[in-house]
Motif scaffolding. Structure first.
Motif, short mmCIF file in Angstrom:
data_model
loop_
_atom_site.label_atom_id
_atom_site.label_comp_id
_atom_site.label_asym_id
_atom_site.label_seq_id
_atom_site.Cartn_x
_atom_site.Cartn_y
_atom_site.Cartn_z
N ALA A 377 0.86 -1.19 0.00
CA ALA A 377 0.00 0.00 0.00
C ALA A 377 0.90 1.24 0.00
O ALA A 377 1.69 1.43 0.92
CB ALA A 377 -0.91 -0.02 1.24
N PRO A 378 0.79 2.09 -1.04
CA PRO A 378 1.81 3.14 -1.24
C PRO A 378 1.88 4.19 -0.13
O PRO A 378 2.92 4.81 0.06
CB PRO A 378 1.41 3.78 -2.57
N TYR A 379 0.79 4.40 0.60
CA TYR A 379 0.82 5.43 1.65
C TYR A 379 1.03 4.83 3.03
O TYR A 379 0.98 5.54 4.03
CB TYR A 379 -0.45 6.28 1.61
N THR A 380 1.23 3.51 3.11
CA THR A 380 1.45 2.84 4.40
C THR A 380 2.81 2.15 4.43
O THR A 380 3.59 2.35 5.33
CB THR A 380 0.35 1.78 4.66
N LEU A 381 3.05 1.29 3.40
CA LEU A 381 4.33 0.59 3.25
C LEU A 381 4.67 -0.26 4.47
O LEU A 381 5.82 -0.32 4.91
CB LEU A 381 5.45 1.59 2.93
N GLY A 382 3.66 -0.92 5.01
CA GLY A 382 3.84 -1.76 6.19
C GLY A 382 2.63 -1.60 7.09
O GLY A 382 1.61 -1.04 6.68
#
Length: 454
Positions: A377-382
């Motif tokens: 997920a590009p705005y979370t990255l984990g």
């Protein structure tokens, strides 16, 4: 009465951890009437689960049999005793090991040979269960390995009392209630931010009277000028993008805190079945690979054995609402590898695991699979943060400090920071995130109420 939230699957937050008066999420949920009758019971609020909810569970072994509950309990009690003993190192100048994982493994090596009455089979089973306990702990800490989690500050994390519970109408029912108090159109969705410029002097076109220190530019080109911005993006996004996201860049101390703190992945794999193969009273199906030991290096082949990192499945309750659904949990690099696979590959791997564990080669495959992909997920990255080796709770506090740093700056509180990774004792939780947001709102309240200096 709640509408039947048929097929409700929480891709993000799942439980209220420690639903008791000290938990603001629980208090709001109670006030809004969003919980089931069970969850609000007094005695549930007094259970001290230490962050490890006691659920009716069954433990399957890779030999295809249910493991002896006594043996499993004995190994698990040892593990939780070791985990509890890590608290002794808080504030210690020289902890015996840098990480929780190394400490726990050293203690296992010291104590397990003498347990199990010297019987080799019993000892092997103990070690296999302990290996499974470490994987569960990776999910709880949102890390690939407990060797990455710092030992000395580990005890700063606080578990609230109360028997973990879920929202019958989904976690989003809480957000919807909070949003309903705001004027229409206050919250803009799908407005990704490209950059936050601060320490500037920005004017709105045609209005020279008012100068703003902060300019927020969105990916679609829209611009917002502000005196104050509260930043709640996940630490994973900050790790990847903070250098370009903030202009000028963050002070070095803040950037270093972002680099130091840990941020990992914990994903869910939902499996829906035509018919349950488990007993109605079971709430947790755990899996143990009987050939594993925390004292041996795991095989490094992600492709061939990623599914071994899966800790097991929670049974979604009640089946009238959800159907027959299991929710598996898996953390770390294996979890990130799982995100790259197709639904069919994940479904097939999960079917193989369940057939192996139940000893039933004809166990019907699930009829559908659904999973989270937090690492991609590009705005979370984990998923969420942990205090990594090389960092401490001080890094959390540094991350939480507003900017500019100089308290005498004429334009204070331009950038404020909230989110789970900014709460020193409740990081990784929804209640930590909520409290951090209230903390920053209160900072602004104080500023607005302060007398203007003459």
């Amino acid at each position: 009465s709640l509408p039947a939230a048929s097929g409700l699957a929480e891709m993000g937050a799942h439980w209220i951890h420690g639903p008791s008066p000290g938990n603001p999420v629980f208090c709001l949920a109670s006030r809004y009437g969003l919980l089931g009758p069970e969850a609000a019971r007094e005695e549930n609020q007094q259970v001290e689960a230490g962050g490890h909810p006691p659920m009716p569970s069954v433990t399957y072994g890779s030999s295809g049999k249910v493991l002896n509950p006594e043996a499993v309990r004995e190994a698990r009690d040892l593990f939780y005793a070791l985990l509890a003993s890590t608290r002794a190192f808080q504030g210690s100048r020289e902890p015996p090991w840098p990480s929780v994982g190394q400490y726990v493994r050293a203690e296992i090596a010291r104590t397990v040979p003498t347990m199990a009455g010297g019987q080799e089979d019993a000892r092997r089973l103990q070690l296999a269960v302990l290996a499974a306990c470490l994987k569960l702990e990776c999910c709880i800490s949102g890390t690939h390995s407990m060797d990455l989690v710092a030992l000395e500050p580990f005890g700063e994390y606080v578990s609230l009392p109360g028997l973990d519970c879920t929202f019958p109408g989904g976690y989003s029912s809480l957000a919807e209630r909070l949003l309903s108090d705001l004027p229409e159109g206050t919250v803009l969705f799908n407005k990704a931010v490209r950059t936050i410029q601060w320490q500037g002097s920005f004017r709105e076109e045609g209005d020279d009277a008012r100068v703003f220190p902060v300019r927020v530019e969105c990916e679609d080109g829209d611009v917002f000028l502000a005196d104050h911005v509260i930043i709640t993006v996940p630490l994973g996004f900050l790790k990847e993008h903070h250098e370009k996201f903030f202009q000028p860049p963050l002070p070095e101390r803040k950037a270093q805190a972002i680099r130091n703190l840990g941020f990992g992945t914990n994903n869910k794999i939902f499996l829906e079945f035509e018919q349950p193969f488990w007993e109605p009273e079971q709430q947790l199906l755990e899996v143990v690979w009987e050939d594993e030991s925390p004292l041996e290096e795991p095989g490094a082949d992600l492709e061939a054995s990623w599914f071994r990192k899966l800790i097991g499945f929670v049974v979604l309750q009640p089946p009238e609402q959800h159907g027959h659904v299991l929710c598996g949990f898996i953390a770390g690099k294996e979890s990130e590898h799982m995100e790259t696979l197709s639904d069919a590959e994940v479904l097939s791997a999960m079917t193989r695991v369940l057939r192996t564990m139940t000893g039933n080669p004809d166990l019907p495959a699930p009829r559908s699979v659904l999973r989270s992909r937090w690492h991609s997920a590009p705005y979370t990255l984990g998923s969420y943060s942990y205090v990594a080796v090389g960092s401490s709770g001080d890094d959390i506090d540094v991350l939480a400090q507003p900017l500019p740093e100089d308290p005498r700056d004429p334009r204070p509180l331009q950038l404020l920071f909230a989110g789970e990774a900014t709460h020193r004792t409740f990081y990784s939780t929804t209640h930590g995130a909520l409290l951090s947001g209230w903390r920053e709102a209160e900072r602004l309240n104080q500023l607005f109420q302060a007398p203007i200096p003459a």
